[in-house]
Design an enzyme around this catalytic site. Sequence first.
Site, short mmCIF file in Angstrom:
data_model
loop_
_atom_site.label_atom_id
_atom_site.label_comp_id
_atom_site.label_asym_id
_atom_site.label_seq_id
_atom_site.Cartn_x
_atom_site.Cartn_y
_atom_site.Cartn_z
N HIS A 21 32.90 0.40 -22.63
CA HIS A 21 31.78 -0.32 -23.26
C HIS A 21 32.34 -1.38 -24.21
O HIS A 21 32.57 -1.12 -25.39
CB HIS A 21 30.90 0.68 -24.02
CG HIS A 21 29.55 0.14 -24.40
ND1 HIS A 21 28.37 0.73 -24.01
CD2 HIS A 21 29.19 -0.93 -25.13
CE1 HIS A 21 27.34 0.05 -24.50
NE2 HIS A 21 27.83 -0.98 -25.21
N HIS A 23 31.68 -5.64 -24.93
CA HIS A 23 30.90 -6.84 -24.60
C HIS A 23 31.78 -8.09 -24.67
O HIS A 23 32.43 -8.33 -25.70
CB HIS A 23 29.72 -6.98 -25.55
CG HIS A 23 28.63 -5.98 -25.32
ND1 HIS A 23 27.55 -6.22 -24.51
CD2 HIS A 23 28.47 -4.71 -25.79
CE1 HIS A 23 26.75 -5.16 -24.48
NE2 HIS A 23 27.29 -4.23 -25.26
N ASP A 25 30.91 -11.22 -24.94
CA ASP A 25 30.46 -12.15 -25.97
C ASP A 25 30.55 -11.55 -27.37
O ASP A 25 30.22 -12.22 -28.36
CB ASP A 25 29.04 -12.66 -25.70
CG ASP A 25 28.05 -11.54 -25.43
OD1 ASP A 25 28.49 -10.39 -25.24
OD2 ASP A 25 26.84 -11.82 -25.38
N GLY A 183 20.16 -5.11 -25.22
CA GLY A 183 19.22 -5.78 -26.11
C GLY A 183 18.45 -4.75 -26.91
O GLY A 183 18.68 -3.55 -26.81
N HIS A 210 21.98 0.94 -21.79
CA HIS A 210 21.96 1.11 -23.24
C HIS A 210 20.74 1.98 -23.59
O HIS A 210 19.60 1.54 -23.40
CB HIS A 210 21.81 -0.24 -23.93
CG HIS A 210 23.09 -1.00 -24.10
ND1 HIS A 210 23.74 -1.61 -23.06
CD2 HIS A 210 23.83 -1.28 -25.21
CE1 HIS A 210 24.83 -2.23 -23.51
NE2 HIS A 210 24.90 -2.04 -24.82
N GLU A 213 20.44 4.47 -28.77
CA GLU A 213 21.18 3.83 -29.87
C GLU A 213 20.22 3.59 -31.02
O GLU A 213 20.22 4.32 -32.00
CB GLU A 213 21.82 2.53 -29.41
CG GLU A 213 22.62 1.82 -30.50
CD GLU A 213 23.13 0.45 -30.06
OE1 GLU A 213 24.00 -0.08 -30.76
OE2 GLU A 213 22.65 -0.08 -29.04
N ASP A 301 32.56 -1.58 -28.25
CA ASP A 301 31.30 -2.32 -28.25
C ASP A 301 31.56 -3.81 -28.46
O ASP A 301 31.62 -4.57 -27.50
CB ASP A 301 30.34 -1.77 -29.31
CG ASP A 301 28.88 -2.10 -28.99
OD1 ASP A 301 28.61 -2.60 -27.87
OD2 ASP A 301 28.01 -1.85 -29.84
#
Length: 363
Positions: A21, A23, A25, A183, A210, A213, A301
């Site tokens: 996991h 990202h 970006d 998101g 996701h 969370e 993350d």
Amino acid sequence: MTGPTPLTLASIRQAPKAVLHDHLDGGLRPATVLELARDCGYDQLPAADADTLGRWFRDAANSGSLERYLETFDHTVAVMQTPEGLRRVARECAIDLADDGVVYAEVRFAPEQHLEAGLSLDEVVEHTLEGFREGERLAAEAGHPIRVTCLLTAMRHAARGREIAELTVRFRDRGVGGFDIAGAEAGYPPTRHLDAFEYLRSQHAHFTIHAGEAFGLPSIHEALAFCGCDRLGHGVRITDDITDSADGPKLGLVANYVRDMRIPLELCPSSNVQTGAVPSLEKHPFDVLARLRFRVTVNTDNRLMSDTTMSREMHKLVATFDYGWSDLERFTINAMKSAFIPFPDRLRIIDEVIKPGYAVLLG
């Protein structure tokens, strides 16, 4: 060697690691953000030098709110709109992970967010995959081999889930291993993208969601019962279904199912604290879930926003929960068992890279 290597941040960097996991970006180098912003004419950055910009990302992400945390991505996504930008970010991602001792990485991003300069979805994925392959080659030449698998993400609040799912299947033999939705969770349940998940299941494609969370057990329940996900992105709120009793922790139906079916939990300790999913690292349910033998995995993350690496995440867990090398090995093997690559490839990395690497550290 007469005994285990002392557990330090430096020695943990030498250990083979696997991340599921991460990202794309959320892992840019601050200097790269500045240079790409100049190249593409983006003038909205909150700082003009790399050190100050890096601090801004960390401070902005430490709000305790997932929604505020997600706002930091406006700047990184803005500089990832061109072929050159996408290739560079992907290339540097692979190199940075490999330099930290990561031997297998699944890196996710949302192609739908990179269309402002006129690229098509297919072109966005092609350029990103090219960057990953360049990064793998350069990392191997530097003596740090890594395998990078790409996951394609659909944004929960948008309506392109089926389109991104089809994109995932189209590229699954070219470096894309699976699908994800991401998101803000509240108000955007995973079942909004049910057609995407039905299509993926019909194509025998892997996907993670996701869930659990910022939102609680209902999000996890939907992701499992209605969408049929292979893994849970974060999933820390599974503890809402675990209660204390005189006989020890008692698991509810959902928690029992997650443990019984070995559903991997993509836990991200630092990020979970930043977004308010847990109040502190000391109160993170990682250790409770690990002791109850859930399939827990350690993840970064967003390395930029959390100012972290896989080694730092592991080091924090060691300092907080007094883990040893055998624990870190177990968490790493958990991740490789759960990877979205063929079974023989998973076994090869476990048997030829991870186990021998930890054997040296264990002495």
